[in-house]
Design a protein around this motif. Structure first.
Motif, short mmCIF file in Angstrom:
data_model
loop_
_atom_site.label_atom_id
_atom_site.label_comp_id
_atom_site.label_asym_id
_atom_site.label_seq_id
_atom_site.Cartn_x
_atom_site.Cartn_y
_atom_site.Cartn_z
N CYS A 1 47.09 60.36 33.98
CA CYS A 1 46.30 60.74 32.80
C CYS A 1 45.16 59.76 32.54
N TYR A 2 45.46 58.46 32.75
CA TYR A 2 44.45 57.45 32.39
C TYR A 2 43.36 57.31 33.44
N ARG B 1 42.07 62.65 32.95
CA ARG B 1 41.48 63.04 31.66
C ARG B 1 40.81 61.89 30.93
N ALA B 2 41.43 60.72 30.98
CA ALA B 2 40.90 59.59 30.21
C ALA B 2 39.56 59.12 30.76
N LYS C 1 43.97 69.63 33.96
CA LYS C 1 45.16 70.27 33.39
C LYS C 1 46.45 69.62 33.87
N LEU D 1 49.80 67.68 34.39
CA LEU D 1 50.86 67.29 33.44
C LEU D 1 51.14 65.80 33.60
N ILE E 1 60.26 64.41 30.91
CA ILE E 1 58.96 64.88 31.39
C ILE E 1 58.81 64.66 32.89
N ARG F 1 38.37 78.38 30.13
CA ARG F 1 39.50 77.78 30.86
C ARG F 1 40.64 78.78 30.99
N ARG F 2 40.76 79.66 30.01
CA ARG F 2 41.75 80.74 30.12
C ARG F 2 40.93 82.04 30.11
N ALA G 1 34.63 58.15 26.50
CA ALA G 1 35.72 58.48 27.42
C ALA G 1 37.00 58.67 26.61
N LYS G 2 37.80 59.66 27.01
CA LYS G 2 38.99 59.96 26.20
C LYS G 2 40.00 58.81 26.20
N PRO H 1 53.07 67.60 27.13
CA PRO H 1 54.27 67.34 27.94
C PRO H 1 55.53 67.16 27.08
N GLN I 1 56.52 70.64 25.83
CA GLN I 1 57.04 71.45 26.95
C GLN I 1 58.47 71.09 27.32
N SER J 1 50.29 59.97 24.93
CA SER J 1 48.84 59.71 24.85
C SER J 1 48.11 60.20 26.10
N CYS J 2 48.58 61.33 26.64
CA CYS J 2 48.04 61.83 27.91
C CYS J 2 46.73 62.57 27.76
N ASN J 3 46.34 62.86 26.51
CA ASN J 3 45.07 63.52 26.23
C ASN J 3 45.00 64.99 26.64
N ALA J 4 46.13 65.58 27.03
CA ALA J 4 46.11 66.99 27.43
C ALA J 4 45.70 67.86 26.24
N GLU K 1 41.94 67.49 25.66
CA GLU K 1 41.20 68.16 26.73
C GLU K 1 41.22 69.67 26.53
N GLU K 2 42.34 70.17 26.07
CA GLU K 2 42.54 71.62 26.01
C GLU K 2 41.83 72.27 24.83
#
Lengths: 264, 443
Positions: free
Chosen positions: A155-156, A159-160, A187, A189, A209, B62-63, B255-256, B323, B326, B379-382, B385-386
């Motif tokens: 992720c880092y 996306r980051a 996208k 995971l 996870i 995206r979808r 940056a995220k 995550p 889910q 803190s994955c930023n999903a 982003e989404e």
């Protein structure tokens, strides 16, 4: 790795000899202490040596970047770590840093500038990809030919910091078959370790996870799962062990893949 | 007497618009309860982000399937609002299709386009309803979606179908009057009715009086419906049709992975690390150090985080990619946004009633959002982003973590161990800093 003695100079040693290395290799806590991550560190150092890159490490002068403290919400501790590290880095006049850990990478690159630490920071996949483009290392294309490799985006890094291509280009340079998981790139995971989760038990849930991510990886029937983060590596390795596939499917850092495929 | 309809229209329109403005002012007032945050830099980049994400809907694709359906409804909404202009003029002046003589052939094209869009909107909304209620797409059925949020989402779909149907019914009766009763002066022969002429088939044979009644009733209900819907926005999740624009404009462009630095802490840490500093005799300590780190309630958040909360339309894309969610944890980024908005509404009402905020024994953390949710985040930023319109649930999670750790020392025990390791030996594990280079021996 006993072909020849690899020299890993510390910055203080080089500085006392009046040498300024091209890059500082920021090893990180995992890379220094974790048994699995140390193998990534060694592979990367081996490659640096092989390509005659002038580098140094901080050794005992290195300290946690503060990433897990910041993600935990402890900005005091983070800033104490960051300011102390910046004092050392600036003291040596560091310009370029390479790191094998996306968490260190992100913190050094994005969060140190606000505290007075301005460096060019590269993740080792970017760094290696550039060097291979320059022809600094020859790859034996037979090593991974026909192997199905799936890449898990940290992720880092992804996306980051929007770095999706450098690690993929490296896998392609191996002439391996890069297979994408259902959720990949932006996208992708999470492995479950980010945000300081690496250091705590997960909250109550149906599943861990890393198990879910491992299942997604196994769905594409890979021969190898590639990662480029020591935390992701640990999480995916645990996942593969949980699925009792650790004898069939190794989880490898991209640096380790390159090391295995280099031409001697 | 003949001006009574004009007067009634003017009154309804005035009330509708006034209430709408009052609601928007309430939203702005509440957003302003947030802390300052400068988002006035990089204006061009901001405008570009808004053009792409809000006007261009670039992230919705995206979808692809829902992306295209949403695009239709969005375009339909914008284009049909042009028709609103004519309706308002007609209503105020007592005219009928006042723009027709000015626009000539273009008018036919416009009406035709409106009709195609109205039809496509009805189809799209129908598919949306099926996705929600028949296919039961998972993200519409999470825990936080019971009760009002579920009803709200369905009501909005019904509204849209009713408004579009009224528009088509109005045109259908108009079309029939034009064709069957060409001597009617009011209903001049204008417009092109590609969809409603089929609808007219069902109205055929109805008397002139009834047709006029249907046409007038549809016209009135349509405009009243639009005014009602505009005022419903504030009470629903649907404010995104307005707030998506400022929200994408003021979005985080960094940056995220870059989490904001807390400047006041930097000052303190620098003083702490300064060997020349005498902590007992120091005049240089910045008196503006905030009395609180992080956020326990909505007033501690920045205004952009509060705008995020009002902008959220509860689509649940964030939660569907989370995550933690889910894998069955209680964390749901959408719930974080909904809780923030609901608490903000509560605080806003409290202030409106008491003149200033009167302690109500509640706060965002622990009364709306549980620490268990906050600590499950990777803190994955999903989620960030989404989100199609750049809402940032992660920043709120981090603000709350800062409060829990720096104000309350309520981090999970494992994290406290990790942090004391960093403090004592510069690594999250209990290894000695002097041993950092031991791996070299193993080469």
């Amino acid at each position: 790795m006993s072909e020849k003695m690899i020299q890993v100079p510390t910055l203080s040693e080089l500085t006392s000899k009046g040498i300024t290395p091209e890059i500082l290799f920021w090893v990180g806590c995992s890379g220094s202490f974790d048994e699995r991550a140390k193998r990534i560190t060694k592979a990367f150092v081996y490659l640096l040596d092989k390509m005659n890159i002038s580098f140094a490490v901080l050794g005992a002068e290195e300290s946690c970047t503060g990433d897990p403290a910041k993600r935990s919400g402890n900005d005091f501790l983070f800033q104490m770590q960051a300011l102390a590290n910046i004092e050392i880095l600036n003291g040596y006049g560091i310009k370029r840093i390479v790191t094998t850990c996306p968490h260190c990478f992100n913190t050094l690159k994005n969060e140190y500038p606000d505290l007075g630490g301005n460096y060019q920071v590269l993740h080792h996949t970017e760094f290696l990809n550039n060097l291979l483009d320059e022809g600094k290392l020859k790859i034996d294309k037979g090593t991974f030919k026909g192997k199905r490799i799936t890449y898990h985006d940290p992720c880092y890094l992804g996306r980051a910091n929007n770095i999706y291509e450098a690690p993929r280009e490296l896998i392609k340079k191996l002439d391996a078959e890069l297979i994408e998981m259902k959720s990949c790139k932006s996208k992708g995971l999470c492995c479950g370790a980010g945000g300081a989760q690496m250091f705590k038990e997960p909250e109550q849930g149906k599943k861990d996870i890393n198990i879910k991510r491992t299942e997604e990886a196994l769905e594409v029937k890979p021969n190898i799962i590639a990662a480029s983060c020591p935390f992701c590596n640990t999480m995916m390795t645990d996942g593969i062990k949980n699925k009792e596939k650790d004898n069939e499917i190794p989880v490898m850092d991209i640096a380790e893949l390159i090391m295995k495929a280099k031409k001697i | 007497m003949e001006y009574i309809p004009n007067f009634i229209f003017a009154l309804i329109f005035f009330v509708g618009v006034s209430v709408f403005i009052r609601n928007i002012r309430k939203v702005i007032l509440n957003i302003k309860l947030g802390k300052k945050s400068d988002r006035s830099d990089q204006l061009l980049k901001r405008a570009r982000n808004m053009a792409l994400l809000a006007f261009g809907q670039s992230k919705m694709i995206r979808r692809p399937i829902v992306g295209i359906l949403h695009l239709i409804v969005y375009l339909g909404f914008i284009i049909i609002n042009i028709e609103l202009l004519e309706i308002i003029i007609d209503g105020l002046l007592g005219t009928h299709r006042v723009l027709a003589p000015f626009l000539g052939g273009a008018y036919d094209i416009l009406i035709g386009t409106f009709e195609y869009f109205a039809f496509l909107v009805i189809i799209s909304v129908f598919i949306f309803w099926i996705r929600r209620n028949i296919i039961r797409v998972k993200r519409f059925w999470n825990k936080e979606m019971v009760g009002w949020p579920k009803l709200d989402a369905d009501l909005i779909l019904y509204f849209e179908v009713i408004l579009m149907s009224l528009f088509l019914l109005m045109n259908a009766s108009d079309y029939l009057i034009q064709t069957n009763y060409p001597l009617q002066e009011e209903y001049i022969k204008v417009g092109y009715f590609p969809i409603s002429k089929f609808l007219a088939f069902f109205l055929n044979g109805i008397s002139l009086e009834s047709l006029v009644l249907i046409e007038r009733t549809s016209w009135w209900l349509h405009i009243i419906g639009i005014l009602f819907f505009a005022n419903y926005l504030y009470y629903s999740k649907h404010l995104h049709i307005i707030l998506a624009f400022p929200n994408t404009f003021f979005a985080n462009l960094e940056a995220k992975g870059r989490f904001k630095n807390i400047k006041s802490i930097t000052e303190e840490v620098k003083l702490m690390m300064d060997p020349n500093n005498d902590p007992y005799n120091n005049n240089s300590i910045d008196q503006s150090v905030p009395d609180k780190f992080g956020a326990s309630d909505v007033m501690d958040l920045e205004w952009i985080q509060l705008m995020n909360a009002y902008t959220c339309t509860e689509c649940g894309r964030c939660t569907s990619v989370c995550p933690a969610n889910q894998t069955g944890k209680t964390l749901s980024p959408r719930k974080i946004m909904m809780d923030t908005r609901d608490r903000l509404e509560e605080v806003g009402k409290n202030i409106a009633m008491n003149g200033e905020f009167k302690e109500d024994g509640k706060q965002l953390i622990k009364h709306y959002i549980m620490p268990e949710e906050i600590w499950a985040c990777t803190s994955c930023n999903a989620c960030v982003e989404e989100c199609p319109i750049d809402i940032d649930p992660l920043s709120i999670i981090m603000s709350i973590r800062q409060y829990l750790v720096m104000e309350k020392s309520e981090a999970p025990a494992d994290l406290n161990n990790m942090m004391s390791n960093i403090e004592n030996n510069g690594a999250p594990w209990p290894f000695n800093q002097q041993d950092r280079l031991n791996w070299v021996q193993e080469l």
